[in-house]
Design a protein around this motif. Structure first.
Motif, mmCIF file in Angstrom:
data_model
loop_
_atom_site.group_PDB
_atom_site.id
_atom_site.type_symbol
_atom_site.label_atom_id
_atom_site.label_comp_id
_atom_site.label_asym_id
_atom_site.label_seq_id
_atom_site.Cartn_x
_atom_site.Cartn_y
_atom_site.Cartn_z
ATOM 1 N N UNK A 1 -31.131 -63.488 26.810
ATOM 2 C CA UNK A 1 -30.730 -62.833 25.559
ATOM 3 C C UNK A 1 -30.187 -63.841 24.549
ATOM 4 N N UNK A 2 -29.393 -64.805 25.009
ATOM 5 C CA UNK A 2 -28.858 -65.826 24.099
ATOM 6 C C UNK A 2 -29.989 -66.634 23.472
ATOM 7 N N UNK A 3 -31.026 -66.936 24.250
ATOM 8 C CA UNK A 3 -32.176 -67.675 23.729
ATOM 9 C C UNK A 3 -32.902 -66.874 22.653
ATOM 10 N N UNK A 4 -33.134 -65.587 22.920
ATOM 11 C CA UNK A 4 -33.837 -64.746 21.954
ATOM 12 C C UNK A 4 -33.007 -64.549 20.693
ATOM 13 N N UNK A 5 -31.700 -64.323 20.862
ATOM 14 C CA UNK A 5 -30.824 -64.131 19.701
ATOM 15 C C UNK A 5 -30.823 -65.368 18.809
ATOM 16 N N UNK A 6 -30.799 -66.554 19.411
ATOM 17 C CA UNK A 6 -30.809 -67.788 18.617
ATOM 18 C C UNK A 6 -32.070 -67.883 17.768
ATOM 19 N N UNK A 7 -33.217 -67.564 18.363
ATOM 20 C CA UNK A 7 -34.471 -67.591 17.598
ATOM 21 C C UNK A 7 -34.485 -66.503 16.525
ATOM 22 N N UNK A 8 -33.961 -65.334 16.872
ATOM 23 C CA UNK A 8 -33.928 -64.220 15.905
ATOM 24 C C UNK A 8 -33.072 -64.583 14.698
ATOM 25 N N UNK A 9 -31.921 -65.195 14.947
ATOM 26 C CA UNK A 9 -31.038 -65.589 13.854
ATOM 27 C C UNK A 9 -31.691 -66.662 12.986
ATOM 28 N N UNK A 10 -32.396 -67.616 13.620
ATOM 29 C CA UNK A 10 -33.036 -68.655 12.813
ATOM 30 C C UNK A 10 -34.167 -68.077 11.972
ATOM 31 N N UNK A 11 -34.858 -67.064 12.474
ATOM 32 C CA UNK A 11 -35.879 -66.396 11.654
ATOM 33 C C UNK A 11 -35.239 -65.733 10.439
ATOM 34 N N UNK A 12 -34.057 -65.170 10.634
ATOM 35 C CA UNK A 12 -33.342 -64.564 9.501
ATOM 36 C C UNK A 12 -32.979 -65.640 8.485
ATOM 37 N N UNK A 13 -32.483 -66.778 8.983
ATOM 38 C CA UNK A 13 -32.173 -67.870 8.058
ATOM 39 C C UNK A 13 -33.450 -68.335 7.332
ATOM 40 N N UNK A 14 -34.561 -68.405 8.054
ATOM 41 C CA UNK A 14 -35.823 -68.802 7.428
ATOM 42 C C UNK A 14 -36.217 -67.834 6.323
ATOM 43 N N UNK A 15 -36.037 -66.535 6.577
ATOM 44 C CA UNK A 15 -36.368 -65.529 5.566
ATOM 45 C C UNK A 15 -35.482 -65.691 4.332
ATOM 46 N N UNK A 16 -34.171 -65.944 4.544
ATOM 47 C CA UNK A 16 -33.278 -66.169 3.405
ATOM 48 C C UNK A 16 -33.675 -67.425 2.636
ATOM 49 N N UNK B 1 -22.324 -60.500 15.399
ATOM 50 C CA UNK B 1 -23.234 -59.366 15.596
ATOM 51 C C UNK B 1 -23.407 -59.028 17.064
ATOM 52 N N UNK B 2 -23.623 -60.060 17.886
ATOM 53 C CA UNK B 2 -23.785 -59.821 19.325
ATOM 54 C C UNK B 2 -22.524 -59.204 19.932
ATOM 55 N N UNK B 3 -21.363 -59.707 19.510
ATOM 56 C CA UNK B 3 -20.100 -59.170 20.045
ATOM 57 C C UNK B 3 -19.895 -57.717 19.633
ATOM 58 N N UNK B 4 -20.245 -57.410 18.379
ATOM 59 C CA UNK B 4 -20.062 -56.042 17.897
ATOM 60 C C UNK B 4 -20.957 -55.060 18.653
ATOM 61 N N UNK B 5 -22.227 -55.413 18.805
ATOM 62 C CA UNK B 5 -23.166 -54.532 19.513
ATOM 63 C C UNK B 5 -22.729 -54.365 20.960
ATOM 64 N N UNK B 6 -22.306 -55.457 21.594
ATOM 65 C CA UNK B 6 -21.867 -55.362 22.985
ATOM 66 C C UNK B 6 -20.625 -54.484 23.111
ATOM 67 N N UNK C 1 -24.390 -71.113 7.800
ATOM 68 C CA UNK C 1 -23.135 -70.584 8.317
ATOM 69 C C UNK C 1 -23.202 -69.069 8.476
ATOM 70 N N UNK C 2 -23.826 -68.399 7.514
ATOM 71 C CA UNK C 2 -23.963 -66.944 7.601
ATOM 72 C C UNK C 2 -24.725 -66.552 8.861
ATOM 73 N N UNK C 3 -25.837 -67.242 9.123
ATOM 74 C CA UNK C 3 -26.641 -66.902 10.300
ATOM 75 C C UNK C 3 -25.893 -67.215 11.593
ATOM 76 N N UNK C 4 -25.162 -68.328 11.636
ATOM 77 C CA UNK C 4 -24.416 -68.672 12.850
ATOM 78 C C UNK C 4 -23.294 -67.674 13.127
ATOM 79 N N UNK C 5 -22.573 -67.276 12.072
ATOM 80 C CA UNK C 5 -21.497 -66.304 12.254
ATOM 81 C C UNK C 5 -22.065 -64.958 12.682
ATOM 82 N N UNK C 6 -23.174 -64.549 12.075
ATOM 83 C CA UNK C 6 -23.788 -63.277 12.443
ATOM 84 C C UNK C 6 -24.277 -63.292 13.887
#
Length: 424
Positions: A158-173, A209-214, A200-205
Motif C-alpha cells: 500500500x505504501x508503494x502504491x500510495x507513493x506512486x498515486x501521490x506523484x501522479x497527483x503532483x504530475x497533474x498539478x 490523507x492515509x492517516x485520515x482514511x485509516x 510539499x502539498x503532495x508529500x503532506x497529503x
C-alpha cells in the motif's frame, strides 16, 4: 490543486462521500446479510474464525464482491458523466488504496479477536488451571505471526502504491500549472509554487490523507467490536453505571483532548503562514543576487533574515504551551483505558484475554478519534501550503482542462508514455 487530478472536484468529493456513506449503511442494514442468500454467509452456530483463514471465509469473499461492485458503479458513472485524463488514478487506484487500508484494519481486528482466547489460555497456564503442550502453545503464537506477516506485506504494498498515486497527483498539478505558465510566470514566487509547493502539498497529503482514511476505517471496524466487548463493563469510575460505558468514555476523552489541542494551537496556522512569507522574501532576494550585483546586499539580507529569525522565535514560543497540552494529554492517554477498567478489574469481572481485547479496541477507537490531535502540526503546515497555492491559482478559476493533459491522455492511449521517450 484538485481540478488537475479529479473530475469536477466539488461534485466529485461530495458524490464520493455520499456514495461511500450509502454503501456503508447498506452493508450494515442488510447488505451483509445478502451474502447468505447467495451462499456466502456465515452459520450463526459455528464458532468465530480465529486466525488468517478468516480472510478467505465466505463473509469476506462477499465483502470483496460488494466493494468491487460499488467501485465499478461509481467509476462507470464518472467515466460517462465527466471523463478526465487522470480518472484511472483518481478513482480506480484510489479504490485500491482504500481497500488495502481497510484490509489492514481488518487484520488488526483479527489480531484483537486472537487476543481473547490466546491470553485466556496463557492465564490458565500461569495460574496452573490449564494444561497444554509446547506444540499447542507455538501453534497459537504462529496464528498471530501469520496475521502480522500479512499485515506487514499489505502495508508495504500500500505504501508503494500510495507513493506512486501521490506523484501522479503532483504530475497533474505540474502539467496544469505549466500549461498556463504564460499567465502565471509574472506572479511573485511562481517557480517556487510550481516546484516546491506542489511537492510539499503532495508529500503532506500522502501522510495526512492515509492517516485520515485509516482513522475513519479503524473507527468503522473497531466501534462494533468495542460495543460487543463492553458487556464485561458495567460502570465507570466516579460516574457509575451508564449505558454504552466504553463508547461514552471514548467520546468524552477524545472530544476533551481534541478541543484542548485545537484551542492551544489556534494561532499556529497564521504564524506558519507568516513564516513562509518572510522565508519567500529572503529567498527571492538571494535569487536576484545570483544575477544582479546590486541585489542581496548585506544591509538588505541582514534585515530580511532578522524578519525570519523574529518570526521563528515567535512560533517557537507559541509551540511551548501547545506541546505542553498535547504531550500531557498523550501521556494521560496511555493509562486512561486502565482507569476505565479499574472497577471491573477489582470486581474480578474480566479475564486477562478480555482485558487485552478491550484495551486494544479502546485504544484503536480513541486513536482514530484523536486524528486531529495527533496530526495538528501537519495540518498547520498543510494549511500554509494550501493558502499559497490557492492564492497562486486564483487567476485560473474556471479555466478549461489544459491541452498538456489532453496530450498526455492521447499518448497514454497510444501506449507512448512520456517516461519511455528518449531524453533530450
Amino acid at each position: 490543486m484538485f481540478v488537475s487530478f479529479f473530475p469536477r472536484p466539488k461534485l466529485f468529493f461530495t458524490s464520493a462521500a455520499a456514495w461511500s456513506l450509502f454503501l456503508v449503511l447498506l452493508w450494515f442494514f442488510g447488505g451483509e446479510r445478502v451474502g447468505s442468500a447467495i451462499g456466502l454467509g456465515v452459520d450463526p452456530n459455528t464458532p468465530p474464525i480465529i486466525g488468517i483463514s478468516v480472510f478467505w471465509s465466505k463473509p469476506f469473499l462477499w465483502f470483496y464482491i460488494y466493494f468491487a461492485l460499488g467501485v465499478a458503479i461509481f467509476y462507470a458513472f464518472w467515466r460517462w458523466y465527466s471523463p478526465h485524463p487522470w480518472q484511472n488514478w483518481s478513482i480506480l487506484v484510489t479504490a485500491v488504496i482504500l481497500f488495502l487500508i481497510y484490509f489492514n484494519v481488518q487484520v488488526s481486528v483479527a489480531v484483537n479477536n486472537w487476543y481473547g482466547p490466546f491470553f485466556d489460555y496463557v492465564q490458565g497456564l500461569m495460574s496452573g488451571t490449564g494444561k497444554s503442550t509446547n506444540a499447542e502453545f507455538y501453534q497459537g503464537a504462529a496464528s498471530f505471526a501469520w496475521l502480522a506477516l500479512i499485515g506487514m506485506n499489505v502495508s508495504v504494498v500500500n505504501a508503494f502504491i500510495v507513493s506512486h498515486w501521490i506523484f501522479r497527483w503532483r504530475t497533474a498539478m505540474n502539467n496544469y500549472f505549466m500549461a498556463y505558465w504564460a499567465q502565471l510566470r509574472h506572479i511573485e514566487g511562481a517557480s517556487q509554487r510550481i516546484q516546491e509547493d506542489t511537492m510539499r502539498f503532495s508529500q503532506i497529503m500522502e501522510d495526512l490523507g492515509s492517516s485520515f482514511v485509516q482513522s475513519i476505517m479503524t473507527l468503522i471496524a473497531f466501534l462494533p467490536v468495542m460495543i460487543a466487548l463492553q458487556q464485561h463493563i458495567t460502570e465507570l469510575p466516579i460516574i457509575g453505571a451508564v449505558p454504552q460505558p466504553l463508547v461514552v468514555a471514548a467520546l468524552f476523552w477524545c472530544l476533551f483532548g481534541t478541543v484542548a489541542v485545537m484551542v492551544a494551537g489556534m494561532k499556529l496556522p497564521g504564524l506558519q503562514f507568516r513564516n513562509q512569507r518572510v522565508e519567500a522574501a529572503y529567498r527571492k532576494e538571494l535569487v536576484y543576487g545570483e544575477d544582479h550585483d546590486d541585489r542581496a546586499q548585506p544591509e538588505t539580507t541582514v534585515e530580511l533574515f532578522d524578519n525570519v529569525r523574529r518570526n521563528y522565535f515567535r512560533l517557537y514560543f507559541h509551540y511551548i504551551y501547545f506541546n505542553v497540552v498535547r504531550y500531557t494529554y498523550l501521556q494521560a492517554d496511555n493509562i486512561f483505558s486502565f482507569i476505565i477498567l479499574g472497577p471491573s478489574l477489582v470486581a474480578h469481572k474480566i479475564t486477562f484475554g478480555a482485558l487485552n481485547q478491550i484495551s486494544n479496541a479502546f485504544g484503536r477507537v480513541t486513536g482514530s478519534l484523536q486524528f486531529l490531535l495527533n496530526s495538528w502540526s501537519t495540518i498547520v503546515e498543510l494549511q500554509s501550503v494550501h493558502k499559497r497555492l490557492r492564492a497562486f491559482e486564483a487567476t485560473l478559476e474556471g479555466a478549461p482542462l489544459p491541452e498538456i493533459d489532453r496530450h498526455y491522455l492521447e499518448r497514454k492511449e497510444a501506449g507512448l508514455r512520456a517516461e519511455d521517450q528518449p531524453a533530450t
